[in-house]
Design a protein around this motif. Structure first.
Motif, PDB file in Angstrom:
ATOM      1  N   ASP A  80       0.747  -1.281  -0.041  1.00 13.48           N
ATOM      2  CA  ASP A  80       0.051   0.076  -0.092  1.00 13.48           C
ATOM      3  C   ASP A  80       0.760   1.364  -0.043  1.00 13.48           C
ATOM      4  O   ASP A  80       0.615   2.282  -0.648  1.00 13.48           O
ATOM      5  N   LEU A  81       2.164   1.276   0.887  1.00  9.20           N
ATOM      6  CA  LEU A  81       2.945   2.246   0.669  1.00  9.20           C
ATOM      7  C   LEU A  81       3.567   2.315  -0.764  1.00  9.20           C
ATOM      8  O   LEU A  81       3.699   3.645  -1.061  1.00  9.20           O
ATOM      9  N   PHE A  82       3.927   1.587  -1.133  1.00  8.92           N
ATOM     10  CA  PHE A  82       4.687   1.796  -2.569  1.00  8.92           C
ATOM     11  C   PHE A  82       3.582   2.206  -3.569  1.00  8.92           C
ATOM     12  O   PHE A  82       3.880   3.274  -4.179  1.00  8.92           O
ATOM     13  N   PHE A  83       2.108   1.877  -3.546  1.00 10.87           N
ATOM     14  CA  PHE A  83       1.100   2.482  -4.383  1.00 10.87           C
ATOM     15  C   PHE A  83       1.009   3.686  -4.090  1.00 10.87           C
ATOM     16  O   PHE A  83       0.647   4.718  -4.997  1.00 10.87           O
ATOM     17  N   ALA A  84       1.137   4.212  -2.869  1.00  9.49           N
ATOM     18  CA  ALA A  84       0.997   5.616  -2.423  1.00  9.49           C
ATOM     19  C   ALA A  84       1.888   6.551  -2.972  1.00  9.49           C
ATOM     20  O   ALA A  84       1.771   7.571  -3.634  1.00  9.49           O
ATOM     21  N   ILE A  85       3.245   5.860  -2.715  1.00 12.06           N
ATOM     22  CA  ILE A  85       4.404   6.627  -3.465  1.00 12.06           C
ATOM     23  C   ILE A  85       4.192   6.869  -4.881  1.00 12.06           C
ATOM     24  O   ILE A  85       4.330   7.861  -5.279  1.00 12.06           O
ATOM     25  N   GLU A  86       3.819   5.878  -5.599  1.00 13.10           N
ATOM     26  CA  GLU A  86       3.959   5.756  -6.982  1.00 13.10           C
ATOM     27  C   GLU A  86       2.697   6.952  -7.559  1.00 13.10           C
ATOM     28  O   GLU A  86       2.751   7.289  -8.462  1.00 13.10           O
ATOM     29  N   ALA A  87       1.708   7.140  -6.669  1.00 13.06           N
ATOM     30  CA  ALA A  87       0.715   8.037  -7.134  1.00 13.06           C
ATOM     31  C   ALA A  87       1.009   9.532  -6.934  1.00 13.06           C
ATOM     32  O   ALA A  87       0.619  10.424  -7.839  1.00 13.06           O
ATOM     33  N   LEU A  88       2.109   9.722  -6.601  1.00 10.98           N
ATOM     34  CA  LEU A  88       3.093  11.130  -6.521  1.00 10.98           C
ATOM     35  C   LEU A  88       3.157  11.612  -8.082  1.00 10.98           C
ATOM     36  O   LEU A  88       3.109  12.627  -8.397  1.00 10.98           O
ATOM     37  N   ALA A  89       3.283  10.692  -8.877  1.00 18.41           N
ATOM     38  CA  ALA A  89       3.629  10.852 -10.308  1.00 18.41           C
ATOM     39  C   ALA A  89       2.259  11.179 -11.005  1.00 18.41           C
ATOM     40  O   ALA A  89       2.230  12.239 -11.869  1.00 18.41           O
ATOM     41  N   GLU A  90       1.268  11.236 -10.273  1.00 16.71           N
ATOM     42  CA  GLU A  90      -0.183  11.784 -10.744  1.00 16.71           C
ATOM     43  C   GLU A  90      -0.629  13.201 -10.095  1.00 16.71           C
ATOM     44  O   GLU A  90      -1.691  13.812 -10.559  1.00 16.71           O
ATOM     45  N   SER A  91       0.317  13.424  -9.289  1.00 19.95           N
ATOM     46  CA  SER A  91      -0.165  14.681  -8.494  1.00 19.95           C
ATOM     47  C   SER A  91       1.053  15.701  -8.546  1.00 19.95           C
ATOM     48  O   SER A  91       1.210  16.683  -7.700  1.00 19.95           O
ATOM     49  N   ALA A  92       1.799  15.696  -9.590  1.00 21.02           N
ATOM     50  CA  ALA A  92       2.997  16.564  -9.687  1.00 21.02           C
ATOM     51  C   ALA A  92       4.074  16.756  -8.518  1.00 21.02           C
ATOM     52  O   ALA A  92       4.481  17.462  -8.279  1.00 21.02           O
ATOM     53  N   GLY A  93       4.073  15.366  -7.817  1.00 21.79           N
ATOM     54  CA  GLY A  93       4.779  15.321  -6.872  1.00 21.79           C
ATOM     55  C   GLY A  93       4.357  15.753  -5.509  1.00 21.79           C
ATOM     56  O   GLY A  93       4.958  15.749  -4.470  1.00 21.79           O
ATOM     57  N   TRP A  94       3.304  16.160  -5.298  1.00 24.85           N
ATOM     58  CA  TRP A  94       2.500  16.480  -4.142  1.00 24.85           C
ATOM     59  C   TRP A  94       1.880  15.580  -3.505  1.00 24.85           C
ATOM     60  O   TRP A  94       0.946  14.833  -4.097  1.00 24.85           O
ATOM     61  N   PRO A  95       1.885  14.979  -2.235  1.00 24.09           N
ATOM     62  CA  PRO A  95       1.268  14.169  -1.578  1.00 24.09           C
ATOM     63  C   PRO A  95      -0.314  14.371  -1.288  1.00 24.09           C
ATOM     64  O   PRO A  95      -0.750  15.578  -1.106  1.00 24.09           O
ATOM     65  N   GLN A  96      -1.108  13.628  -1.717  1.00 21.35           N
ATOM     66  CA  GLN A  96      -2.591  13.787  -1.845  1.00 21.35           C
ATOM     67  C   GLN A  96      -3.014  13.150  -0.479  1.00 21.35           C
ATOM     68  O   GLN A  96      -4.339  13.581   0.138  1.00 21.35           O
ATOM     69  N   THR A  97      -2.319  12.385   0.299  1.00 21.62           N
ATOM     70  CA  THR A  97      -2.783  11.789   1.765  1.00 21.62           C
ATOM     71  C   THR A  97      -1.711  11.890   2.668  1.00 21.62           C
ATOM     72  O   THR A  97      -0.691  12.236   2.281  1.00 21.62           O
ATOM     73  N   GLY A  98      -1.948  11.762   3.953  1.00 23.49           N
ATOM     74  CA  GLY A  98      -0.858  11.746   4.942  1.00 23.49           C
ATOM     75  C   GLY A  98      -0.661  13.108   5.237  1.00 23.49           C
ATOM     76  O   GLY A  98      -1.165  14.174   4.911  1.00 23.49           O
ATOM     77  N   ASP A  99       0.492  13.207   5.943  1.00 25.69           N
ATOM     78  CA  ASP A  99       1.003  14.714   6.599  1.00 25.69           C
ATOM     79  C   ASP A  99       2.309  15.026   5.841  1.00 25.69           C
ATOM     80  O   ASP A  99       3.169  14.076   5.731  1.00 25.69           O
ATOM     81  N   SER A 100       2.230  16.211   5.498  1.00 28.26           N
ATOM     82  CA  SER A 100       3.537  16.517   4.679  1.00 28.26           C
ATOM     83  C   SER A 100       4.002  17.965   5.189  1.00 28.26           C
ATOM     84  O   SER A 100       3.593  18.636   5.415  1.00 28.26           O
ATOM     85  N   GLN A 101       5.494  18.166   5.118  1.00 21.72           N
ATOM     86  CA  GLN A 101       5.954  19.494   5.276  1.00 21.72           C
ATOM     87  C   GLN A 101       7.059  19.475   4.150  1.00 21.72           C
ATOM     88  O   GLN A 101       7.881  18.604   3.775  1.00 21.72           O
ATOM     89  N   GLN A 102       7.278  20.831   3.638  1.00 26.45           N
ATOM     90  CA  GLN A 102       8.416  21.034   2.667  1.00 26.45           C
ATOM     91  C   GLN A 102       9.381  21.730   3.416  1.00 26.45           C
ATOM     92  O   GLN A 102       8.943  22.957   4.149  1.00 26.45           O
ATOM     93  N   ALA A 103      10.552  21.439   3.158  1.00 29.65           N
ATOM     94  CA  ALA A 103      11.670  22.244   3.785  1.00 29.65           C
ATOM     95  C   ALA A 103      12.964  22.328   2.744  1.00 29.65           C
ATOM     96  O   ALA A 103      13.465  21.303   2.534  1.00 29.65           O
ATOM     97  N   GLU A 104      13.137  23.602   2.437  1.00 34.60           N
ATOM     98  CA  GLU A 104      14.299  23.682   1.382  1.00 34.60           C
ATOM     99  C   GLU A 104      13.648  22.909   0.093  1.00 34.60           C
ATOM    100  O   GLU A 104      12.537  23.187  -0.389  1.00 34.60           O
ATOM    101  N   ALA A 105      14.816  22.068  -0.165  1.00 35.61           N
ATOM    102  CA  ALA A 105      14.339  21.159  -1.633  1.00 35.61           C
ATOM    103  C   ALA A 105      13.697  19.841  -1.211  1.00 35.61           C
ATOM    104  O   ALA A 105      13.467  19.020  -1.996  1.00 35.61           O
ATOM    105  N   LEU A 106      13.710  19.602   0.211  1.00 30.52           N
ATOM    106  CA  LEU A 106      13.057  18.190   0.507  1.00 30.52           C
ATOM    107  C   LEU A 106      11.605  18.366   1.043  1.00 30.52           C
ATOM    108  O   LEU A 106      11.169  19.226   1.393  1.00 30.52           O
TER     109      LEU A 106
END
Length: 78
Positions: free
Chosen positions: A23-49
């Motif tokens: 399930d994690l693998f498929f969630a990561i692969e879904a980043l390709a469909e959202s221009a690299g932005w997570p659609q689920t879970g919690d995220s933070q951007q810091a610098e280039a990461l």
């Protein structure tokens, strides 16, 4: 179209844990469909990461916007 690339550490983690992280693998692969932005879970951007907590894991990656690539650096259990 965006692509997801895996660093050696991240690829080994997914390979070593196979069916346990499907399930994690498929969630990561879904980043390709959202221009690299997570659609689920919690995220933070810091610098280039981007730091992303999803399905009991921490995923750290870079968005290489010019090349339309999501480069997964590491995956760790939360």
């Amino acid at each position: 179209m965006w692509e997801v690339w895996y660093g050696l550490e991240a690829a080994n983690y997914l390979n070593d844990n196979g069916p346990l992280v499907g399930d994690l693998f498929f969630a990561i692969e879904a980043l390709a469909e959202s221009a690299g932005w997570p659609q689920t879970g919690d995220s933070q951007q810091a610098e280039a990461l981007v730091f992303w907590r999803i399905r009991g894991h921490f995923v750290i990656y870079q968005r290489l916007e010019d090349a339309q690539i999501v480069q997964i650096a590491t995956i760790k259990p939360a």
